[in-house]
Enzyme design. Structure first.
Site, mmCIF file in Angstrom:
data_model
loop_
_atom_site.group_PDB
_atom_site.id
_atom_site.type_symbol
_atom_site.label_atom_id
_atom_site.label_comp_id
_atom_site.label_asym_id
_atom_site.label_seq_id
_atom_site.Cartn_x
_atom_site.Cartn_y
_atom_site.Cartn_z
ATOM 1 C CB ALA A 1 -0.942 -0.010 1.205
ATOM 2 C CG ASP A 2 3.195 2.515 3.416
ATOM 3 O OD1 ASP A 2 2.235 3.312 3.529
ATOM 4 O OD2 ASP A 2 3.697 1.929 4.382
ATOM 5 C CG PHE A 3 6.952 0.726 -1.351
ATOM 6 C CD1 PHE A 3 7.737 1.842 -1.109
ATOM 7 C CD2 PHE A 3 7.201 -0.409 -0.614
ATOM 8 C CE1 PHE A 3 8.745 1.838 -0.169
ATOM 9 C CE2 PHE A 3 8.213 -0.436 0.334
ATOM 10 C CZ PHE A 3 8.989 0.696 0.559
ATOM 11 N N GLY B 1 2.809 5.786 -2.990
ATOM 12 C CA GLY B 1 3.870 6.736 -3.314
ATOM 13 C C GLY B 1 4.138 6.823 -4.800
#
Length: 412
Positions: free
Chosen positions: A174-176, A179
């Site tokens: 989710a984070d990558f 981003g």
């Protein structure tokens, strides 16, 4: 000259998704001013698994911080203080792009919301990243990567087929993805500004970004009424497309077309499988996956993984060893193409970095600076952009509005 040379970014992000996005922008040439809390810094400075760096937190930061913050300048500002927020507003008037990932409503309370900053700088591109966005029943709710993966359904389709336990992939999906999507949208906004001369507001939610990574299942589940369940290394829509047993371990095979499947059967000397009605097309192979893998493993278990790797690569059939992370970072391919690199840190010496995964004009994007130490560039940036004097910086430091590198404890 770098592609985004001359573009300046005020980075108000923290954690993982936002800093990863601004690192990619920095890799492309942006001058990224990373704003951190005086004396404490970004939360990712405390995210660490290796004992080597524990004594360097927060001054240098943990191993996670050092992996996603190169090519940036660290500026400490207490945004909760009026003077700190005012300095941030002045910096926002000097930049092309502001990126923030506070929960909806926080930046507005600080006077750093999109309307506040675009009013003083109409050409500003303002990028917002949050867990769930600003509309809907979850708007304003906090959300970390693992919670987003759970809500998106990713954890329900990950793991071994024999287990119903929820499994998180080993990567911060989710984070990558959030981003990366923020960078894509921001680059589009920069192009648009080049045409209109006006800034815009870019908004990304981690949930939406993660769901976009599940696009290949949307039609199958919603319109085809398919049930997607954990399959270990397998793929619900392709077969064979997974790890198979050899005599001494596992090898991933990925003959994703009918022609590649025929080539695999030829190499295995099992051409009769291509004539078997159960395996004559990909949909049939998907339905009869277990029987197919059983047949293939009869042959694969006769030789070692390394032997099969040589054979299949020679025949140009997609395959790979199941590497550990240490083995992956030592892959000759990464060394050959320059993705794995080193940068010299002023206190740690050479540290490893995975560079940007693309070339520009055939050249690797440069790593200009190591991950910054906390407040390393505070005096430099505030002097350069806001013309603050030494006396003014000292007074701000004494009031705990800023901190400079020398204020922090040094660990040998």
């Amino acid at each position: 000259m770098a592609a985004l040379d001359g573009i300046r970014v005020l980075d108000l992000t923290h954690g993982v998704a936002g800093p990863y996005a601004t690192m990619l922008l920095a890799d492309l040439g942006c001058d990224v001013l990373k704003v951190e809390m005086p004396g404490r810094g970004d939360a990712s400075r405390y995210m660490n698994v290796s004992t080597r760096f524990e004594s360097q937190i927060p001054r240098v930061g943990g191993d996670y911080f050092m992996s996603i913050n190169r090519n940036k300048r660290s500026v400490t500002l207490d945004l909760k203080s009026e003077r700190g927020a005012d300095l941030a507003r002045h910096l926002a008037g000097k930049v092309d792009l502001v990126v923030q990932n506070f929960r909806p409503g926080v930046v507005e309370r600080l006077g750093l919301g999109v309307e506040d900053l675009m009013a003083q700088n109409p050409a500003l591109i303002y990028a917002s990243l949050s867990a769930y966005g600003k509309v809907g029943p979850l708007a304003g709710q906090p959300g970390m990567d693992v919670a987003i993966q759970a809500r998106s359904g990713v954890m329900s389709i990950t793991g071994d087929a024999s287990s119903s336990d929820p499994i998180k992939p080993g990567v911060s999906l989710a984070d990558f993805s959030g981003g990366a999507h923020l960078v894509i949208a921001t680059l589009a906004a920069l192009v648009q500004r080049g045409v209109t001369g006006k800034g815009t507001h870019v908004e990304i939610s981690l949930l939406d970004a993660t769901m976009s990574m599940l696009s290949n299942y949307c039609v199958a589940v919603r319109d085809g009424h398919a049930e997607i369940t954990p399959m270990g290394s397998g793929h619900p829509q392709l077969a064979p497309f997974e790890a198979v047993r050899t005599s001494d371990g596992y090898l991933v095979i990925a003959p994703g077309t009918n022609s590649l499947f025929r080539e695999l059967c030829r190499v295995l000397e099992r051409t009769e499988l291509t004539e078997d009605e159960r395996f004559s097309s990909n949909p049939k192979r998907v339905r009869n996956r277990r029987q197919l893998i059983d047949e293939l493993e009869i042959e694969f278990t006769k030789r070692t993984m390394a032997e099969w790797l040589v054979t299949l690569e020679r025949e140009r059939i997609p395959c790979a060893p199941v590497n550990t992370l240490r083995e992956a970072y030592d892959e000759p391919q990464l060394v050959a193409d320059g993705l794995l690199r080193e940068v010299v840190h002023p206190e740690l010496g050479a540290i490893s970095q995975l560079g940007a995964p693309y070339l520009m004009g055939g050249e690797l994007l440069p790593i200009r600076m190591p991950p910054p130490m906390l407040g390393e560039h505070t005096a430099q940036v505030l002097t350069e952009l806001l013309d603050l004097t030494g006396d003014q910086l000292q007074e701000l430091a004494e009031a705990d509005v800023i901190s400079v590198l020398e204020d922090l404890p040094h660990h040998a």
